[in-house]
Scaffold this motif. Structure first.
Motif, PDB file in Angstrom:
ATOM      1  N   GLU B  77      48.245  65.640  77.686  1.00  0.00           N
ATOM      2  CA  GLU B  77      48.984  65.590  78.956  1.00  0.00           C
ATOM      3  C   GLU B  77      49.897  66.813  79.103  1.00  0.00           C
ATOM      4  O   GLU B  77      49.970  67.419  80.169  1.00  0.00           O
ATOM      5  N   VAL B  78      50.596  67.141  78.018  1.00  0.00           N
ATOM      6  CA  VAL B  78      51.501  68.296  78.048  1.00  0.00           C
ATOM      7  C   VAL B  78      50.709  69.547  78.413  1.00  0.00           C
ATOM      8  O   VAL B  78      51.089  70.315  79.292  1.00  0.00           O
ATOM      9  N   ALA B  79      49.583  69.741  77.739  1.00  0.00           N
ATOM     10  CA  ALA B  79      48.763  70.919  77.996  1.00  0.00           C
ATOM     11  C   ALA B  79      48.313  70.942  79.450  1.00  0.00           C
ATOM     12  O   ALA B  79      48.445  71.952  80.145  1.00  0.00           O
ATOM     13  N   ARG B  80      47.794  69.812  79.923  1.00  0.00           N
ATOM     14  CA  ARG B  80      47.237  69.792  81.279  1.00  0.00           C
ATOM     15  C   ARG B  80      48.322  69.892  82.344  1.00  0.00           C
ATOM     16  O   ARG B  80      48.138  70.527  83.369  1.00  0.00           O
ATOM     17  N   ARG B  81      49.434  69.240  82.090  1.00  0.00           N
ATOM     18  CA  ARG B  81      50.470  69.188  83.110  1.00  0.00           C
ATOM     19  C   ARG B  81      51.264  70.484  83.195  1.00  0.00           C
ATOM     20  O   ARG B  81      51.672  70.913  84.252  1.00  0.00           O
ATOM     21  N   TYR B  82      51.545  71.091  82.042  1.00  0.00           N
ATOM     22  CA  TYR B  82      52.517  72.182  82.037  1.00  0.00           C
ATOM     23  C   TYR B  82      51.925  73.577  81.830  1.00  0.00           C
ATOM     24  O   TYR B  82      52.633  74.562  81.941  1.00  0.00           O
ATOM     25  N   ALA B  83      50.658  73.671  81.447  1.00  0.00           N
ATOM     26  CA  ALA B  83      50.069  75.003  81.276  1.00  0.00           C
ATOM     27  C   ALA B  83      49.094  75.258  82.425  1.00  0.00           C
ATOM     28  O   ALA B  83      48.591  74.317  83.033  1.00  0.00           O
ATOM     29  N   ASP B  84      48.840  76.553  82.730  1.00  0.00           N
ATOM     30  CA  ASP B  84      47.855  76.793  83.780  1.00  0.00           C
ATOM     31  C   ASP B  84      46.465  76.451  83.230  1.00  0.00           C
ATOM     32  O   ASP B  84      46.259  76.427  82.024  1.00  0.00           O
ATOM     33  N   PRO B  85      45.507  76.166  84.119  1.00  0.00           N
ATOM     34  CA  PRO B  85      44.237  75.579  83.675  1.00  0.00           C
ATOM     35  C   PRO B  85      43.518  76.385  82.583  1.00  0.00           C
ATOM     36  O   PRO B  85      42.970  75.799  81.639  1.00  0.00           O
ATOM     37  N   THR B  86      43.543  77.717  82.689  1.00  0.00           N
ATOM     38  CA  THR B  86      42.847  78.530  81.678  1.00  0.00           C
ATOM     39  C   THR B  86      43.496  78.348  80.315  1.00  0.00           C
ATOM     40  O   THR B  86      42.817  78.122  79.303  1.00  0.00           O
ATOM     41  N   VAL B  87      44.834  78.447  80.308  1.00  0.00           N
ATOM     42  CA  VAL B  87      45.560  78.297  79.041  1.00  0.00           C
ATOM     43  C   VAL B  87      45.380  76.882  78.508  1.00  0.00           C
ATOM     44  O   VAL B  87      45.178  76.671  77.313  1.00  0.00           O
ATOM     45  N   ALA B  88      45.421  75.901  79.406  1.00  0.00           N
ATOM     46  CA  ALA B  88      45.274  74.510  78.987  1.00  0.00           C
ATOM     47  C   ALA B  88      43.936  74.325  78.282  1.00  0.00           C
ATOM     48  O   ALA B  88      43.861  73.679  77.232  1.00  0.00           O
ATOM     49  N   ARG B  89      42.874  74.922  78.866  1.00  0.00           N
ATOM     50  CA  ARG B  89      41.555  74.776  78.246  1.00  0.00           C
ATOM     51  C   ARG B  89      41.555  75.429  76.863  1.00  0.00           C
ATOM     52  O   ARG B  89      41.060  74.867  75.892  1.00  0.00           O
ATOM     53  N   ARG B  90      42.146  76.655  76.802  1.00  0.00           N
ATOM     54  CA  ARG B  90      42.176  77.357  75.520  1.00  0.00           C
ATOM     55  C   ARG B  90      42.958  76.541  74.477  1.00  0.00           C
ATOM     56  O   ARG B  90      42.555  76.436  73.323  1.00  0.00           O
ATOM     57  N   ILE B 148      61.345  69.914  70.789  1.00  0.00           N
ATOM     58  CA  ILE B 148      60.036  70.514  71.041  1.00  0.00           C
ATOM     59  C   ILE B 148      60.155  71.638  72.060  1.00  0.00           C
ATOM     60  O   ILE B 148      59.523  72.685  71.924  1.00  0.00           O
ATOM     61  N   THR B 149      61.019  71.439  73.054  1.00  0.00           N
ATOM     62  CA  THR B 149      61.239  72.510  74.022  1.00  0.00           C
ATOM     63  C   THR B 149      61.757  73.751  73.312  1.00  0.00           C
ATOM     64  O   THR B 149      61.310  74.866  73.576  1.00  0.00           O
ATOM     65  N   GLU B 150      62.655  73.527  72.365  1.00  0.00           N
ATOM     66  CA  GLU B 150      63.211  74.664  71.641  1.00  0.00           C
ATOM     67  C   GLU B 150      62.146  75.352  70.779  1.00  0.00           C
ATOM     68  O   GLU B 150      62.049  76.572  70.729  1.00  0.00           O
ATOM     69  N   LEU B 151      61.332  74.521  70.163  1.00  0.00           N
ATOM     70  CA  LEU B 151      60.273  75.063  69.310  1.00  0.00           C
ATOM     71  C   LEU B 151      59.304  75.908  70.136  1.00  0.00           C
ATOM     72  O   LEU B 151      58.949  77.023  69.783  1.00  0.00           O
ATOM     73  N   VAL B 152      58.892  75.329  71.259  1.00  0.00           N
ATOM     74  CA  VAL B 152      57.924  76.006  72.117  1.00  0.00           C
ATOM     75  C   VAL B 152      58.573  77.196  72.808  1.00  0.00           C
ATOM     76  O   VAL B 152      57.940  78.216  73.050  1.00  0.00           O
ATOM     77  N   THR B 205      54.013  76.443  78.422  1.00  0.00           N
ATOM     78  CA  THR B 205      54.367  75.120  78.925  1.00  0.00           C
ATOM     79  C   THR B 205      55.890  74.943  78.949  1.00  0.00           C
ATOM     80  O   THR B 205      56.385  73.886  79.308  1.00  0.00           O
ATOM     81  N   TYR B 206      56.609  76.001  78.543  1.00  0.00           N
ATOM     82  CA  TYR B 206      58.048  75.874  78.333  1.00  0.00           C
ATOM     83  C   TYR B 206      58.816  75.326  79.541  1.00  0.00           C
ATOM     84  O   TYR B 206      59.573  74.367  79.428  1.00  0.00           O
ATOM     85  N   ASP B 207      58.603  75.947  80.709  1.00  0.00           N
ATOM     86  CA  ASP B 207      59.382  75.535  81.878  1.00  0.00           C
ATOM     87  C   ASP B 207      59.185  74.061  82.198  1.00  0.00           C
ATOM     88  O   ASP B 207      60.139  73.333  82.463  1.00  0.00           O
ATOM     89  N   GLY B 208      57.938  73.645  82.159  1.00  0.00           N
ATOM     90  CA  GLY B 208      57.627  72.241  82.424  1.00  0.00           C
ATOM     91  C   GLY B 208      58.287  71.324  81.406  1.00  0.00           C
ATOM     92  O   GLY B 208      58.898  70.313  81.750  1.00  0.00           O
ATOM     93  N   LEU B 209      58.189  71.723  80.134  1.00  0.00           N
ATOM     94  CA  LEU B 209      58.780  70.910  79.076  1.00  0.00           C
ATOM     95  C   LEU B 209      60.293  70.843  79.193  1.00  0.00           C
ATOM     96  O   LEU B 209      60.901  69.799  78.973  1.00  0.00           O
ATOM     97  N   ALA B 210      60.906  71.990  79.519  1.00  0.00           N
ATOM     98  CA  ALA B 210      62.365  72.030  79.617  1.00  0.00           C
ATOM     99  C   ALA B 210      62.838  71.077  80.703  1.00  0.00           C
ATOM    100  O   ALA B 210      63.821  70.345  80.528  1.00  0.00           O
ATOM    101  N   GLU B 211      62.102  71.071  81.809  1.00  0.00           N
ATOM    102  CA  GLU B 211      62.457  70.177  82.903  1.00  0.00           C
ATOM    103  C   GLU B 211      62.339  68.713  82.460  1.00  0.00           C
ATOM    104  O   GLU B 211      63.195  67.887  82.733  1.00  0.00           O
ATOM    105  N   ARG B 212      61.240  68.453  81.733  1.00  0.00           N
ATOM    106  CA  ARG B 212      61.014  67.095  81.240  1.00  0.00           C
ATOM    107  C   ARG B 212      62.126  66.685  80.274  1.00  0.00           C
ATOM    108  O   ARG B 212      62.605  65.548  80.302  1.00  0.00           O
TER     109      ARG B 212
END
Lengths: 276, 339
Positions: B77-90, B148-152, B205-212
């Protein structure tokens, strides 16, 4: 040299049993090191030590004890295996390892179990007693050498992992502690099966905190006494039922009202003496 | 909207207590979800359910739903929600993804907090009860999102590049690679380089995670925290550690439940004279009851919260009615407010 790994579901008295075994063997003349794999647990108090550190401290009966601080373990690991001579570079390396070891499968575990093996090779010990992680996480700790072997084709860590694996295979055993209740027994039996095929030999499961059958009530027993005895009988019946699910092994009594962790480890040691 | 976080060491009955609180809330007419981390059969048994999945399942109790956590699914979910599709797939195709998703130290705790936030934000529920994953110190659930936000979000990149600015991969390769090669020299093989590559992708995914993480923090500060412990030493020391760390990350505990407690009156009533087996046994129970009373006082002082004993039962409660009766009214009032 023997490594005794003690594990069990959380709260079943692992630390007390580990301390009891360490004291028992130390009294018999062994040079014993007790290792708490998780910081902040009860092992120190059962050995008369207020706080454990990464450096061994002297507890009761001559037992030395330390706790695995993952940062300190990592630093020692990098120090020992780093090909870099410069101290400043080692510090930098430790920081990188600290971040990446969180993500690289097996690395964190190999550093932890590696410290145990390191003490076995380099320390003066006849016996190392490990107050280990809960049963659910133990398999991944013990599998770390194999995980590393699968992921890493070559290099120092792989060699290290192979050496740790053979140390564990030749010189270690794992003992699970449980309470005679439904969830602990079910999970312990599952955990026992999961450990099959992993390096340490499995020894019989220890059942802890058994109340035993109550004495019969007398005619002049008070209402409270009758209630307590009925309650005692209920617990004893439940425990007997779940004990029957376990293979034979050491049985430890419930220590009513005991506050003092040193008394607990001493008393449990005298019971376990018959089994060792 | 009520959010109740139930914390405590493993094996103290957190799952059962969470279910009991949830049954109570549902019986007050609130549409309630209980989220658990334990294998389905445990919550299943307690709630009289067969299987519980990561999707909420309706229980036989009206207004009560149950869901289980899936740490791995949460990372997808984190990958799909917070990364752009190409990065998420990778990310999802990286051989390390499965391994990492399941074994980040705070992975399960993050999954719990993320799932909680998801359900709290959905507007579907009037009450959410979270049975938090067991962890040393107990605060992991509360800090996982920001950890995790800090780690990422920077620690790694800062070490590798000396800069917090997420730059092009080129910069990372140029500056980071020599250090990583040294590290790999210790490890053997390109392991760290591959992992670093992975973390670098995760960085997006940082920005999305930070918001979360912000969102989760806000929910937790407004939630009700219930600490569960038994009278045994290991859970007690965990509860005390939790009390120390809690004020920094969440609301102070509303109540501490001392689970599997003996009747306090036994300390006096069973303190009988005599040297026969019966008297010795009764005095044993008296001593144990007295120890628990001392313990209760200590918890009250050190955690600065009311302690409510939950009686020890000979057998674990089975079924909804047994669950509903598990917690004393005085404990329930502290948690969900007087009815």
């Amino acid at each position: 040299m023997h490594i005794d790994i003690i594990s069990g579901k959380g709260g079943v008295g692992k630390s007390a049993v580990a301390a009891a075994l360490a004291r028992l063997h130390a009294r018999r003349g062994d040079r014993v090191l007790a290792i708490a794999m998780v910081p902040g647990g009860g092992l120190g108090s059962h050995l008369g030590l207020r706080e454990l550190t990464f450096d061994p401290q002297l507890g009761v009966d001559g037992v030395r004890a330390l706790e695995l601080d993952k940062a300190a373990a990592l630093e020692q690991y990098v120090h020992i295996y780093s090909p870099i001579p410069l101290v400043a570079e080692v510090g930098r390396m430790v920081r990188i390892f600290d971040v990446l070891a969180e993500a690289a499968p097996g690395v964190r575990e190999i550093v932890t179990i590696g410290k145990v093996a390191y003490e076995a090779w380099e320390g003066p010990w006849d016996r190392i007693v490990v107050d280990a992680v809960p049963t659910g996480q133990l398999a991944s700790q013990l599998q770390a050498p194999d995980t590393i072997a699968e992921l890493i084709p070559t290099g120092r860590v792989r060699e290290q992992a192979a050496r740790i694996r053979s140390e564990l295979t030749e010189n270690s055993s794992v003992t699970l502690v449980t309470l005679a209740e439904e969830l602990p027994v079910t999970e312990t039996l599952e955990g026992f099966d999961e450990l099959e095929g992993l390096p340490p030999t499995r020894t019989p499961i220890i059942a802890n905190r058994l109340v035993g059958p109550p004495p019969p009530a007398t005619d002049d027993s008070s209402a409270a006494a009758a209630k307590a005895l009925a309650f005692h009988a209920d617990i004893a019946t439940g425990q007997a039922h779940w004990l029957a699910e376990l293979p034979d092994g050491p049985r430890l009594p419930y220590l009513f009202g005991t506050d003092d962790p040193l008394l607990v480890s001493e008393f449990l040691g005298t019971v376990l003496a018959d089994h060792r | 909207m009520k959010v109740i976080a139930v914390v405590g060491a493993g094996g103290v009955g957190k799952t059962t207590v969470s279910a009991a609180i949830a049954v109570d809330l549902a019986r007050r007419g609130l549409r309630t979800l209980v989220i658990t981390v334990d294998p389905a059969k445990r919550l299943g048994t307690a709630l009289g359910l067969e299987g519980v999945g990561s999707e909420p399942v309706e229980t036989s109790e009206p207004d009560l739903w149950a869901a289980m956590l899936d740490a791995e699914e949460s990372w997808h979910e984190v990958a799909r929600r917070y990364a752009d599709p190409t990065v998420a797939r990778r990310l999802e195709e990286n051989p390390f993804f499965e391994a990492i998703a399941g074994r980040f130290p705070a992975s399960q705790a993050f999954a719990a907090a993320d799932t909680m936030a998801e359900h709290v934000g959905s507007g579907r529920w009037e009450a959410v009860v979270v049975d938090t994953p067991p962890s040393a110190g107990g605060v992991e659930f509360f800090t996982a999102a920001s950890d995790i936000t800090e780690l990422v979000g920077g620690r790694l990149i800062k070490i590798l590049t000396g800069s917090r600015v997420p730059g092009a991969r080129r910069m990372f390769v140029v500056v980071g690679a020599p250090v990583l090669r040294l590290a790999d020299n210790i490890l053997g093989g390109p392991v760290l380089t591959e992992v670093a590559d992975f973390l670098f992708d995760l960085r997006t995914t940082y920005d999305g995670l930070a918001e979360r993480a912000e969102e989760i923090g806000a929910i937790l500060r407004a939630s009700t925290t219930v600490v569960v412990t038994t009278p045994e030493p290991a859970p007690i020391s965990e509860a005390l550690q939790f009390g120390e760390a809690l004020p920094e990350v969440a609301a102070a505990p509303s109540v501490v439940l001392l689970n599997r407690a003996l009747p306090a009156a036994w300390a006096d009533e069973l303190d009988v004279p005599g040297d026969d087996a019966l008297a010795r046994t009764l005095r044993g129970w008296a001593a144990e009851s007295a120890r628990q009373i001392r313990l209760q006082r200590r918890l009250e002082t050190e955690l600065d919260a009311p302690v409510r004993p939950v009686p020890r039962l000979a057998e674990a409660p089975v079924g909804l009615d047994a669950l509903a009766q598990l917690l004393p009214q005085r404990a329930v009032d502290r948690i969900v407010g007087p009815s």
